[in-house]
Design a protein around this motif. Structure first.
Motif, mmCIF file in Angstrom:
data_model
loop_
_atom_site.group_PDB
_atom_site.id
_atom_site.type_symbol
_atom_site.label_atom_id
_atom_site.label_comp_id
_atom_site.label_asym_id
_atom_site.label_seq_id
_atom_site.Cartn_x
_atom_site.Cartn_y
_atom_site.Cartn_z
ATOM 1 N N ASN A 87 92.490 -52.172 112.369
ATOM 2 C CA ASN A 87 93.650 -52.831 112.983
ATOM 3 C C ASN A 87 94.873 -52.851 112.082
ATOM 4 O O ASN A 87 96.001 -52.938 112.568
ATOM 5 N N LEU A 88 94.670 -52.773 110.773
ATOM 6 C CA LEU A 88 95.791 -52.748 109.831
ATOM 7 C C LEU A 88 95.964 -51.366 109.227
ATOM 8 O O LEU A 88 96.440 -51.222 108.095
ATOM 9 N N ARG A 89 95.560 -50.341 109.978
ATOM 10 C CA ARG A 89 95.659 -48.967 109.474
ATOM 11 C C ARG A 89 97.100 -48.654 109.069
ATOM 12 O O ARG A 89 98.051 -48.984 109.771
ATOM 13 N N GLY A 90 97.224 -48.028 107.928
ATOM 14 C CA GLY A 90 98.537 -47.650 107.445
ATOM 15 C C GLY A 90 99.242 -48.716 106.632
ATOM 16 O O GLY A 90 100.335 -48.475 106.131
ATOM 17 N N THR A 91 98.617 -49.890 106.464
ATOM 18 C CA THR A 91 99.225 -50.953 105.670
ATOM 19 C C THR A 91 98.452 -51.128 104.369
ATOM 20 O O THR A 91 97.329 -50.651 104.217
ATOM 21 N N THR A 92 99.053 -51.854 103.440
ATOM 22 C CA THR A 92 98.397 -52.125 102.161
ATOM 23 C C THR A 92 97.094 -52.891 102.368
ATOM 24 O O THR A 92 96.074 -52.587 101.750
ATOM 25 N N ASP A 93 97.114 -53.889 103.241
ATOM 26 C CA ASP A 93 95.909 -54.677 103.496
ATOM 27 C C ASP A 93 94.815 -53.829 104.153
ATOM 28 O O ASP A 93 93.633 -53.988 103.867
ATOM 29 N N GLY A 94 95.235 -52.936 105.054
ATOM 30 C CA GLY A 94 94.254 -52.061 105.689
ATOM 31 C C GLY A 94 93.586 -51.146 104.680
ATOM 32 O O GLY A 94 92.372 -50.930 104.713
ATOM 33 N N SER A 441 92.525 -55.390 124.085
ATOM 34 C CA SER A 441 92.309 -55.584 122.649
ATOM 35 C C SER A 441 92.010 -54.290 121.912
ATOM 36 O O SER A 441 91.829 -54.301 120.696
ATOM 37 N N LEU A 442 91.946 -53.171 122.623
ATOM 38 C CA LEU A 442 91.615 -51.893 122.007
ATOM 39 C C LEU A 442 92.805 -51.329 121.234
ATOM 40 O O LEU A 442 93.961 -51.684 121.520
ATOM 41 N N PRO A 443 92.569 -50.460 120.267
ATOM 42 C CA PRO A 443 93.683 -49.798 119.575
ATOM 43 C C PRO A 443 94.566 -49.041 120.563
ATOM 44 O O PRO A 443 94.073 -48.490 121.561
ATOM 45 N N GLU A 444 95.840 -48.995 120.289
ATOM 46 C CA GLU A 444 96.803 -48.399 121.205
ATOM 47 C C GLU A 444 96.475 -46.954 121.602
ATOM 48 O O GLU A 444 96.616 -46.590 122.774
#
Length: 540
Positions: A87-94, A441-444
């Motif tokens: 869900n946080l793909r592409g972010t620092t936390d992800g 709730s699924l990924p876009e």
């Protein structure tokens, strides 16, 4: 001169920690700042709260106890970090979540016999240890004679595909279906040298198996009817250059479909420190299971030690490169009825091959059934040579999937993809998916595929694989990534689809799925441009 690594370079290091990657560059005439990610890898502005849509409690990744996941590696923590990575793909936390998952996948922890209850849902023992069931000297002599046979017969181990993963099984049967592979019968010609070698091997261990181990299994099951039988005895090797230069370092986590109880006897000390060999996986308080690599717990066994486990214990084998492991395996079955009744049963009848599963059949009262029993029974029914159309097998998988069983969820994804379910079961499957996770709730990218009416079946399959993926199943993660790439290739370019596929390949690759690792490499080397021109991203 140093530089800032891109998100995908970091992601690659989580999957291939020993590889050395240099900077990304764009070809076909496009350029960008080499200290920033290529266009389709740009960090998004998504927040922790936005990563968990409706009815999912959002937790900042920094609030999760890292010691808990490293030391305990429990199922819920694995799922939390997996959902964060997605869900946080592409972010620092992800990326941090993905990094933590990679770290715990490298853990090789021993199974704790002293502090593990090792009981099933009914309170019965499901795992038991027997130290020195076979004296070490006897185990050494057995292994010595195995090595002689290996030297004399390079075709010793069968290369028939294993029912678990389809790879060469590399085992040799001493007893099959209750009968010695080569009985000591009086013939004018006598046994061949090879046959005599197997007869000698069986003779070495036979007293310990039939006179000592069999009664222990009866006690292990609290069985007073004396209907436990030895079905198969075979030895198996894992390691380097087993036959024809082939290497096999393990077998993926599975359930024994046709063995009521399985005994594994170590013939060497490879598993002595609890870092190699036979493993099971952590089970949470509710009985939920996962085959995620971080949850493996290796049985510490020295030469001659034996471990027993029931059919419903998830288990596999993994041996680190450079090591060789040989073990003796015994399958115990349970007979129902008299010998006359047994002779009347069909070879493809569940009652004859796995009667302990009958109480979970959908035609019976299944209130006692659990998701593992339903999955194993369905697998047993599919394994039989029965070509009759019977929806009960698929219904068992569906019922198991409804309870969150990640193996059944993965299997349902394949059944949907193959379009083998009838209309009624498909509708029921859709209802179950909505209960597990609403469509919104699924990924876009997955929701975007559903806009095409011709992709509804594919989307349903992806939804089952998605549920199995967040629970840690590497096969589902790879299958989902493959399908996302395939569907994305048929639509207008969307950078998030490729990033999502890469995340699932990474999740599977860090668990040791070599196909997923190779797919991720190919994805990064591939021409991602489409009509209208999008720059190709490559890795030097």
């Amino acid at each position: 001169m140093g530089r800032i690594k891109t998100s995908f370079e970091i992601l690659l290091l989580f999957v291939f920690p020993l590889a050395s990657f240099t900077q990304f560059k764009l070809v076909n005439g496009f350029h960008h700042n080499q200290n920033s990610p290529p266009p389709f890898l740009k960090t998004t502005s998504i927040t922790i709260q936005q990563a968990f849509p409706e009815n999912v409690e959002a937790e900042d990744i920094k609030s999760i106890d890292h010691n808990e996941i490293n030391n305990g590696c429990n199922i819920e923590s694995i799922r939390q970090y997996t959902e964060l990575a997605i869900n946080l793909r592409g972010t620092t936390d992800g990326l941090e979540a993905l990094s933590i998952l990679n770290d715990v996948c490298q853990c090789r922890l021993p199974f704790d016999f002293d502090n593990n209850s090792s009981k099933d849902n009914n309170g019965s023992l499901s795992v038991a240890l027997f130290r020195q069931l076979i004296p070490p000297k006897v185990a050494t002599e057995f292994l010595k004679q195995v090595r002689v046979l290996e030297k004399n017969y390079d075709w010793l181990y069968t290369t028939n595909p294993d029912s678990v993963d389809g790879l060469p099984s590399f085992h040799v049967n001493l007893v099959s279906h209750g009968k010695p592979a080569f009985p000591s019968t009086e013939t004018t010609e006598g046994p061949t040298t090879f046959q005599k070698g197997l007869q000698n091997l069986l003779g070495i261990v036979q007293p310990y198996i039939y006179k000592e181990l069999l009664p222990e299994v009866q006690n292990f099951l609290n069985n007073s009817t004396n209907n436990i039988r030895i079905s198969d005895i075979f030895f198996r090797r894992y390691g380097q250059d087993i036959g024809g230069g082939v290497t096999r370092n393990g077998i993926s986590a599975h359930y024994d479909v046709f063995s009521r109880v399985t005994a594994v006897i170590a013939l060497d000390d490879v598993a002595a420190d609890g870092r190699n060999g036979l493993y099971t996986t952590q089970v949470d308080e509710t009985g939920a299971t996962s085959n995620h690599a971080a949850l493996r717990r290796f049985f510490p066994l020295r030469s001659g030690d034996a471990v027993l486990h029931t059919w419903d214990v998830l288990h596999g084998v993994d041996v680190e490169p450079g090591l060789d492991r040989t073990s003796l395996i015994i399958w115990f079955t349970e007979e129902n009825g008299s010998k006359e009744d047994e002779s009347k049963k069909k070879k493809n009848d569940i009652e004859s091959v796995a009667p302990w599963l009958l109480s979970h059949h959908p035609d019976l009262d299944c209130r006692r059934s659990n998701d593992v029993a339903q999955f194993v029974l369905a697998s047993a029914m599919y394994s039989l040579d029965d070509e009759t159309e019977d929806e009960s097998k698929d219904r068992l998988y569906l019922n198991s999937a409804a309870k969150g069983n990640l193996f059944a969820l993965t299997r349902m994804g394949s059944l949907i993809e193959e379009d083998t379910l009838d209309f009624k079961l498909k509708n029921e499957a859709l209802d179950i998916l909505e209960k597990l996770r609403s469509f919104s709730s699924l990924p876009e990218p997955i929701k975007r595929f559903a806009n095409d009416s011709g992709k509804k079946t594919a989307v349903m399959a992806m939804r089952f694989w998605f549920e199995a993926s967040v629970r840690g199943n590497a096969l589902a993660q790879r299958s989902l990534a493959d399908e996302i790439l395939f569907q994305a290739s048929q639509l207008e370019y969307d950078e998030d689809s490729y990033l999502l596929a890469a995340i699932f390949f990474a999740l599977a690759g860090q668990q040791g799925d070599e196909e997923a690792s190779e797919s991720l490499k190919r994805l990064l080397d591939a021409d991602l441009s489409i009509a209208g021109g999008f720059p190709t991203v490559i890795v030097d």
